[in-house]
Design a protein around this motif. Structure first.
Motif, mmCIF file in Angstrom:
data_model
loop_
_atom_site.group_PDB
_atom_site.id
_atom_site.type_symbol
_atom_site.label_atom_id
_atom_site.label_comp_id
_atom_site.label_asym_id
_atom_site.label_seq_id
_atom_site.Cartn_x
_atom_site.Cartn_y
_atom_site.Cartn_z
ATOM 1 N N GLU A 160 0.840 -1.074 0.082
ATOM 2 C CA GLU A 160 0.032 -0.113 -0.143
ATOM 3 C C GLU A 160 0.891 1.029 -0.095
ATOM 4 O OE1 GLU A 160 -2.706 1.172 3.421
ATOM 5 O OE2 GLU A 160 -3.984 0.380 1.679
ATOM 6 N N TRP A 161 0.479 2.238 -0.696
ATOM 7 C CA TRP A 161 1.114 3.550 -0.665
ATOM 8 C C TRP A 161 0.138 4.544 -0.584
ATOM 9 C CZ3 TRP A 161 0.512 7.886 -4.085
ATOM 10 C CH2 TRP A 161 1.684 8.760 -4.046
ATOM 11 N N VAL A 162 0.272 5.530 0.269
ATOM 12 C CA VAL A 162 -0.387 6.386 0.618
ATOM 13 C C VAL A 162 0.073 8.161 0.224
ATOM 14 C CG1 VAL A 162 -1.619 7.833 2.301
ATOM 15 C CG2 VAL A 162 -1.290 5.171 2.657
ATOM 16 N N LEU A 163 -0.733 8.992 -0.463
ATOM 17 C CA LEU A 163 -0.339 10.232 -0.794
ATOM 18 C C LEU A 163 -1.301 11.058 0.255
ATOM 19 C CD1 LEU A 163 0.591 12.479 -2.697
ATOM 20 C CD2 LEU A 163 -1.336 12.187 -4.130
ATOM 21 N N LYS A 164 -0.507 11.850 0.991
ATOM 22 C CA LYS A 164 -0.936 12.839 1.931
ATOM 23 C C LYS A 164 -0.354 14.109 1.717
ATOM 24 C CE LYS A 164 -1.411 9.776 5.861
ATOM 25 N NZ LYS A 164 -1.059 9.514 7.178
ATOM 26 N N ALA B 36 -5.045 9.704 -1.493
ATOM 27 C CA ALA B 36 -5.117 8.668 -2.099
ATOM 28 C C ALA B 36 -4.382 7.633 -1.225
ATOM 29 C CB ALA B 36 -4.683 8.701 -3.503
ATOM 30 N N ARG B 37 -4.850 6.156 -1.451
ATOM 31 C CA ARG B 37 -4.298 4.991 -0.777
ATOM 32 C C ARG B 37 -4.425 3.873 -1.976
ATOM 33 N NH1 ARG B 37 -3.369 3.058 4.335
ATOM 34 N NH2 ARG B 37 -4.200 5.347 5.094
ATOM 35 N N LEU B 38 -3.508 3.568 -2.330
ATOM 36 C CA LEU B 38 -3.554 2.450 -3.341
ATOM 37 C C LEU B 38 -2.244 1.523 -3.412
ATOM 38 C CD1 LEU B 38 -3.212 4.126 -6.894
ATOM 39 C CD2 LEU B 38 -3.136 5.397 -4.712
ATOM 40 N N PRO B 39 -2.280 0.500 -4.072
ATOM 41 C CA PRO B 39 -1.002 -0.280 -4.328
ATOM 42 C C PRO B 39 0.062 0.483 -4.873
ATOM 43 C CG PRO B 39 -2.841 -1.739 -5.101
ATOM 44 C CD PRO B 39 -3.034 -0.189 -4.606
ATOM 45 N N ARG B 40 1.295 0.453 -4.856
ATOM 46 C CA ARG B 40 2.567 1.146 -5.426
ATOM 47 C C ARG B 40 2.222 1.361 -7.093
ATOM 48 N NH1 ARG B 40 7.533 -0.405 -1.783
ATOM 49 N NH2 ARG B 40 7.450 1.418 -0.615
ATOM 50 N N ALA B 41 1.885 0.034 -7.694
ATOM 51 C CA ALA B 41 1.802 -0.091 -9.129
ATOM 52 C C ALA B 41 0.593 0.686 -9.410
ATOM 53 C CB ALA B 41 1.667 -1.496 -9.307
ATOM 54 N N ARG C 209 0.808 4.122 -12.192
ATOM 55 C CA ARG C 209 -0.138 4.103 -13.075
ATOM 56 C C ARG C 209 -0.949 5.450 -13.126
ATOM 57 N NH1 ARG C 209 -3.152 5.978 -16.158
ATOM 58 N NH2 ARG C 209 -4.438 5.098 -17.586
ATOM 59 N N PHE C 210 -1.565 5.712 -11.891
ATOM 60 C CA PHE C 210 -2.555 6.791 -11.796
ATOM 61 C C PHE C 210 -1.970 8.224 -11.433
ATOM 62 C CE2 PHE C 210 -4.946 9.369 -8.401
ATOM 63 C CZ PHE C 210 -5.972 9.706 -9.283
ATOM 64 N N ILE C 211 -0.829 8.261 -10.829
ATOM 65 C CA ILE C 211 -0.184 9.592 -10.688
ATOM 66 C C ILE C 211 0.779 9.813 -11.488
ATOM 67 C CG2 ILE C 211 1.186 11.024 -8.928
ATOM 68 C CD1 ILE C 211 -0.505 9.454 -6.701
ATOM 69 N N VAL C 212 1.916 9.132 -12.034
ATOM 70 C CA VAL C 212 2.823 9.377 -12.813
ATOM 71 C C VAL C 212 2.366 9.401 -14.108
ATOM 72 C CG1 VAL C 212 5.351 8.555 -13.286
ATOM 73 C CG2 VAL C 212 4.634 8.292 -11.262
ATOM 74 N N ASN C 213 1.843 8.313 -14.520
ATOM 75 C CA ASN C 213 1.334 8.350 -16.082
ATOM 76 C C ASN C 213 0.440 9.425 -16.379
ATOM 77 O OD1 ASN C 213 3.104 6.366 -16.540
ATOM 78 N ND2 ASN C 213 1.626 4.695 -16.753
ATOM 79 N N ASN C 214 -0.473 9.850 -15.690
ATOM 80 C CA ASN C 214 -1.301 10.706 -15.651
ATOM 81 C C ASN C 214 -0.838 12.220 -15.560
ATOM 82 O OD1 ASN C 214 -3.518 8.959 -15.854
ATOM 83 N ND2 ASN C 214 -4.189 9.298 -14.111
ATOM 84 N N HIS C 215 0.265 12.352 -14.716
ATOM 85 C CA HIS C 215 0.886 13.769 -14.749
ATOM 86 C C HIS C 215 1.685 13.852 -16.091
ATOM 87 C CE1 HIS C 215 2.711 16.862 -12.459
ATOM 88 N NE2 HIS C 215 3.878 16.582 -12.856
#
Length: 86
Positions: free
Chosen positions: A27-31, A38-43, A47-53
């Motif tokens: 689990e990885w958490v953005l605070k 956001a709270r989601l698996p590192r993978a 995908r969600f943060i880096v690629n969308n950025h």
């Protein structure tokens, strides 16, 4: 500046290569302070943060190119600004 960016790239590549496959599912958490965004698996975070950025900034680039009257190159395929071959 290029040296700093190259060093950062190499360090990040080494970190990713050394990660165990199971770590991608931790689990990885953005605070922001104590607020959880956001709270989601590192993978999923990659995908969600880096690629969308990256997609977001490519979109910004196309806006700036159009404002400067510069033809937009194909980023994900042909661009409307590229000549069509017959």
């Amino acid at each position: 500046m290029k040296t700093i960016l190259t060093l950062g790239l190499e360090e990040n590549k080494a970190t990713l290569e050394d990660m165990a496959e199971s770590d991608w599912f931790n689990e990885w958490v953005l605070k922001a302070g104590d607020h959880e965004i956001a709270r989601l698996p590192r993978a999923g975070a990659i995908r969600f943060i880096v690629n969308n950025h990256i997609v977001h900034h490519r979109g910004q680039l196309t806006v700036y190119l159009r404002l400067l009257d510069i033809a937009v190159p194909g980023l994900y395929g042909p661009s409307a600004d590229e000549a069509m071959s017959s």
